[in-house]
Design an enzyme around this catalytic site. Sequence first.
Site, PDB file in Angstrom:
ATOM      1  N   HIS A   1      16.216  20.995   2.016  1.00 22.67           N
ATOM      2  CA  HIS A   1      16.398  20.699   3.723  1.00 22.67           C
ATOM      3  C   HIS A   1      15.345  21.132   4.312  1.00 22.67           C
ATOM      4  O   HIS A   1      15.203  21.984   4.889  1.00 22.67           O
ATOM      5  CB  HIS A   1      17.692  21.342   3.523  1.00 22.67           C
TER       6      HIS A   1
ATOM      7  N   HIS B   1     -10.395 -11.017   1.191  1.00 23.65           N
ATOM      8  CA  HIS B   1     -11.352 -11.921   1.617  1.00 23.65           C
ATOM      9  C   HIS B   1     -12.801 -11.703   0.526  1.00 23.65           C
ATOM     10  O   HIS B   1     -12.797 -12.192  -0.408  1.00 23.65           O
ATOM     11  CB  HIS B   1     -11.415 -13.085   2.858  1.00 23.65           C
TER      12      HIS B   1
END
Lengths: 569, 569
Positions: A217, A395
């Site tokens: 929490h 690429h």
Amino acid sequence: MTKICGDASNFAMSALRGFSLIHHDLVRLVRGGVLRAKPGPKGKVAVVLGSGSGHYPAFAGYVGKGFGDAAVAGDIFASPSTQAIKSIARQADLGGGIILGYGNYAGDVLNFGIAADRLREEGYDVRVLATADDVASSDASTRERRRGIAGDLLIFKIVGAAAEAGLTLDEVEEVAHRVNRQTCTFGVAFDGCTLPGETEKLFEVPKNRMALGLGVHGEPGIDEQDVPSPEALAKILFDRLLAEIPHEAPRRVAVLLNGLGSTKQEELFVLWNALAPMFENAGLTLVAPLVGEYVTSLDMAGCSLTLTWLDEDLEQYWRAPVDSAALRHDKLVGDGVADLAVEDEATIVYMRSATAAGRQGGACVADVMENLAKMLAAEESSLGHIDALAGDGDHGQGMARGSAASARAARNAANAGAGPATVLATAADAWADRAGGTSGALWGEGLRAFSTALDDGRLPSAEQLSQGARNSMERIMLLGRAKPGDKTLVDALVPFVETLERELAAGHELIKAWMEGAEAAYQAAQDTRNLLPRMGRAKMHGERSKGHPDAGALSLALCVRSVGRDLRA
Amino acid sequence: MTKICGDASNFAMSALRGFSLIHHDLVRLVRGGVLRAKPGPKGKVAVVLGSGSGHYPAFAGYVGKGFGDAAVAGDIFASPSTQAIKSIARQADLGGGIILGYGNYAGDVLNFGIAADRLREEGYDVRVLATADDVASSDASTRERRRGIAGDLLIFKIVGAAAEAGLTLDEVEEVAHRVNRQTCTFGVAFDGCTLPGETEKLFEVPKNRMALGLGVHGEPGIDEQDVPSPEALAKILFDRLLAEIPHEAPRRVAVLLNGLGSTKQEELFVLWNALAPMFENAGLTLVAPLVGEYVTSLDMAGCSLTLTWLDEDLEQYWRAPVDSAALRHDKLVGDGVADLAVEDEATIVYMRSATAAGRQGGACVADVMENLAKMLAAEESSLGHIDALAGDGDHGQGMARGSAASARAARNAANAGAGPATVLATAADAWADRAGGTSGALWGEGLRAFSTALDDGRLPSAEQLSQGARNSMERIMLLGRAKPGDKTLVDALVPFVETLERELAAGHELIKAWMEGAEAAYQAAQDTRNLLPRMGRAKMHGERSKGHPDAGALSLALCVRSVGRDLRA
């Protein structure tokens, strides 16, 4: 952050209702929680679990045969009310007594404790189990102050199986306290969570930092450091738990690597790679370990490692059949480690060329491929940058990886005496295999089509090279469906092939014709600056690539230039 | 964002390896993918699935009995290589032919298409299935251009079950194309995803906006709007799919509500609440619907709805047993809707007071509780703001909710003629039930302890009220373990009780004594400004509350003041 929210004050109950709809074969919705759709046999100990909401699948997902009989759900991160606990416990009761299981938090201790007292006044035999597995929340010497976190999954699974096995309340209670003592968890968080309906996080972890021992929490952790490598993170988690295992404890362990909410399964798998061998090396045998989301904290980023050391009957309960939304197994199996030695490809047997010229040609092709790979390695980063404008920037990496694999394969084939057609076909397949993606496939297929114009018995002729170039072009255009003007490698490939053919037809020698072609390709690649991509993923971000050449066209031009330099040499 | 990453260029393969380790009872890792650990019988059609990585559990999680025989995994969002597809298909082959299943994307079409051709050259009987369920990616008239997204789960599950059932390759292929035609998906995204190793998102959705029809690799959507309510979102998704179902199609549907990555399961459950009745209302019968993460996009936020209309044999294959990491069922059951009419609590039978004075006293207690509730409703927002400094800001809400429920319950009991003790005890339980959390439990227990000092047969005396206040204080301090100075409601409660007792002992009348007590409580609540919280969640953020009073202490002071005003009236 919660996007599908509706009335935030009703989020927890709305989620519970939707859960009950979709899983109504497993659970039945009642006010404040869920009961098992098909109750266990009369006389069985009822296992009633609970906590605040926001921890799914804890605890509604734990309800089912071999696990919980009921789950009580409070509001987000808030203990359920005493009334809700009492009401659900009464409904879950099968006459064999009740175990109330919850994490050791002030609100839960209060509400479950009061509920237990009231239920006892009503004549129920009730035992409580406050889980306390979080080693960061208190020292081993003050175990009773520890909080309950992801260990809940293992503890409640084992308690549920013990109850399902028909043990008496006293026996189940003994198992419950034993497994609670034998379970420990350590967790880390990379980022805070946001309560439904809120826009600010409940707490923040600074960027690139990691909080150690932070609670589910947002309870403060015990330390903070930079996010480490998966290996270093594995060691942090593992060492902390290893220190908790008593010397005389059994060496067989159930383990959970738990994601807190926004840490993806893939990340947990990456971490498991590093973790699994640590258990083996420490002499611990993994028993049906789990990796996944079992106790979450809304969208908190982070993970925890839980370990339960198993004696014989705990192992039996851990492995026992379970049928719930969170866990569904006929039997928990596997040991989470395996011999993953991945076989390499079968050794390729290359066709040795019958002629010395063929073998020399093969070696020349290998030289060409090696120089191509060197050039592309040097250009990797700049090609990547251009590609990032229109696509995902991979690429340069793909070309470098493909050409490097290609060069190695070509050299192996050439060393085995293969001729130029075989060497190039081998190089083509290696390229496609290692480069990946669309461009890898096109390069592989293009080179393979080129190779069909060659002959293993002799040095490639100008005519063969020209035919090979045309074969490549046609294959690539057929497969990729791109036309000139689409801002792809085709924009450079077509002028190269056409110039090469025209120059040869005009009677110029190969080297000059090739270099003319290469220059035409280079010029055309530069001219793609003015184009917008019309195909594939690049189309999406096309605008960004305006004013920049296409990475694929540019790399093609650089490659034919490189080959041209080799032809000259 | 990926926090457990390691070498980003190796993330996909590292995750696949970790997956294979933990699930080695289900899969066996080979280069570029996974095979079923226990291969199917000789002669069975082999179902080989694939795509780029980043979509877990697609597709490694789909490998297992009754589902896929193998999965080929490319790099993140990049098609696997032709070589990898060929190599894995060969290993998966059982002699009954091969189905290659993949989404209809350029790179996958290219690589799987080439692999299919090559495998056919090698003598394998190979059929291809390019899934095309994404209705946003192209019109129904150009279905063949549609992309494959979350429909993959349903399509491949059904194809896998058909293969497992022993159908021939021709038959499995027919099922494959049929289910592909009968499956449609529509998705929305709330936020983009981030590639492993990157810090910038691949794309962004503007804050509080929702992109409609966005692809799982960030392909542009067809529209954008503000994030709607769960009901409106359900309608958007449902209407779009309903329009796709031909008139003559069967009215039984398999459905998947799929999370894309960082949208939590709880959010999907909230959405399912709104979705489930829409199917019923449209005359569609849900067949074993699923809600969860089955085709993800790294950490993209969003969800999609998929629908497959089922004829008899498709339903049989959808329900068939499956044993994989993503789906594990003996049989897919349930219809995702249920009668969720949650019973209200049993009607409480109140003990009617035997005396008129008792009944009058009960009515007075109900008046007091109603005025308390009014006051707390008015103060809700300001109490919430103070609480937000130290906690999660829900104190005002909890007090307002608890006191309102309490007032209603008190009035019911009073109307039934109950005396003051019963009315207050009833009010106490209602408060605890509806307020929730720690403070709800403490208030409920405090009021209940107060009620034990009263007597149902008469109007409460000064002595009884003073004893009740002391009972409350002792119970709350026992349960909450707070002492004066801890910056909790105890800081106001103790001076109230002590002043009340002292004033009564000094011979002052009740009203004056009570009001003196209330003023002492109010002063003490204001004095908590100088304290730092030492307990519970407030301790975490204590520094922020410096200079502000404690919300719990302040609300207690306001409550005793309100009661004092009623005593005077």
